[in-house]
Design a protein around this motif. Structure first.
Motif, short mmCIF file in Angstrom:
data_model
loop_
_atom_site.label_atom_id
_atom_site.label_comp_id
_atom_site.label_asym_id
_atom_site.label_seq_id
_atom_site.Cartn_x
_atom_site.Cartn_y
_atom_site.Cartn_z
N ARG A 162 123.33 -21.55 -36.47
CA ARG A 162 123.70 -20.22 -36.97
C ARG A 162 125.18 -19.95 -36.68
O ARG A 162 125.54 -19.07 -35.89
CB ARG A 162 122.81 -19.15 -36.35
CG ARG A 162 121.38 -19.15 -36.88
CD ARG A 162 120.52 -18.12 -36.20
NE ARG A 162 120.23 -18.49 -34.82
CZ ARG A 162 119.58 -17.70 -33.96
NH1 ARG A 162 119.20 -16.49 -34.32
NH2 ARG A 162 119.34 -18.13 -32.73
N SER A 167 121.54 -13.86 -38.16
CA SER A 167 121.81 -15.16 -38.78
C SER A 167 123.17 -15.73 -38.40
O SER A 167 123.52 -16.83 -38.83
CB SER A 167 121.73 -15.02 -40.31
OG SER A 167 122.68 -14.07 -40.77
N LEU A 168 123.94 -14.99 -37.59
CA LEU A 168 125.27 -15.47 -37.19
C LEU A 168 125.43 -15.30 -35.69
O LEU A 168 125.42 -14.19 -35.17
CB LEU A 168 126.36 -14.68 -37.93
CG LEU A 168 127.81 -15.11 -37.64
CD1 LEU A 168 128.05 -16.54 -38.10
CD2 LEU A 168 128.80 -14.16 -38.33
N GLY A 173 125.75 -10.56 -40.56
CA GLY A 173 125.23 -11.64 -39.73
C GLY A 173 124.67 -11.16 -38.41
O GLY A 173 123.64 -11.65 -37.92
#
Length: 297
Positions: A141, A168-169, A163
């Motif tokens: 990620r 997701s980041l 994100g």
């Protein structure tokens, strides 16, 4: 990684054949996955298909087998291509149209071949201590961005916020100018990075230059990045930065700050220690003298 683990006690070395486009990434990732590696793992391939009469595949394969089966092996994950053996986590594909396709920008090859094999003994890592440990969980990620002059900060801001909200980041790698410089007049960009670090996203600075290192804090923009919580990657390649972050995040036992602290610590020979980097431009006589003769690979 699982195949090497399953057959580790049955063979003295391993040769892995694959396509060249992502070989540097794959070999770098494997070097982090294999902790306490005590046997050679050599990646190779070819620029010309093996069915062609003038293919480079035969020589690459034969030399890889030699390096994997030597009595005094180089027990690292490496790439052999053309006439040189390169540490995997220092390698990059630099040429798509010539046989000399791979290079390690910031350190010499571990060995070169000609009439004889010449090793750079001072670069080879010491023997591993402990049993082989295989880490197969890589947390990918992360996002790598190459800055260009005149870019819109809002795109980066929206990416960071989306994100962080979605989870997701977890890491952002920025390819900056020169020794790790950002646009001097873009305060919104620095504020955007500060927001990212406050949201728990690891922000790592790298250089767009093929050779050289990030030198955080030497220029005013670099100091601003440090205050925003951005972490230096020293002279690591983008491949090494990405795979190292994925490996450290995948371990599951490290915080963001701990991962940041480990970015400039050599784990597989992937980075040069800060004290051994060349002194910055216009450095003092004391700075140059204090670093003279230091080598950490």
């Amino acid at each position: 990684a699982r195949d090497i683990k399953a057959n580790y006690l049955h063979f003295d070395g391993f040769v892995i054949l694959m396509g060249t486009d992502t070989m540097a990434y794959t070999a770098t990732a494997l070097s982090f996955m294999l902790e306490n590696l005590g046997k050679p793992v050599v990646f190779t391939g070819s620029q010309i298909p093996i069915a062609e009469p003038h293919s480079d595949a035969r020589q690459n394969l034969i030399m890889s087998l030699i390096f994997a089966a030597r009595e005094s092996p180089i027990s690292e994950v490496t790439i052999f291509f053309h006439d040189r053996l390169i540490r995997a986590c220092r390698a990059q594909k630099v040429n798509a149209g010539e046989l000399h396709a791979f290079d390690s920008p910031n350190i010499p090859p571990l060995a070169t071949t000609g009439i004889a094999i010449k090793e750079n003994d001072h670069l080879i890592l010491p023997p591993a201590r402990g049993v082989l440990r295989v880490h197969t969980r890589m947390d990918t990620r992360l996002l790598a961005l190459r800055l260009v002059p005149g870019f819109d900060d809002q795109i980066l801001r929206h990416t960071i916020q989306a994100g962080a909200e979605s989870g997701s980041l977890r890491a952002l790698v920025l390819q900056l100018y020169g020794t790790g410089n950002a646009p001097a007049v873009k305060e919104d960009f620095i504020n955007c990075l500060k927001i990212a670090t406050d949201l728990g996203i690891l922000v790592v600075a790298s250089t767009q230059c093929h050779r050289g290192s990030v030198m955080m804090g030497h220029y005013a923009t670099g100091k601003a990045l440090e205050r925003a919580g951005v972490v230096s990657s020293n002279d690591m390649t983008l491949e090494a930065i990405s795979c190292k972050i994925a490996y450290l995040m995948g371990r599951g036992d490290l915080t963001k700050d701990e991962i940041g602290d480990l970015m400039c610590v050599s784990m597989r020979g992937e980075v040069t220690h800060s004290d051994a980097l060349p002194p910055p431009p216009f450095s003092s006589t004391f700075q140059r003298a204090s670093r003279k003769g230091r080598h950490y690979y």
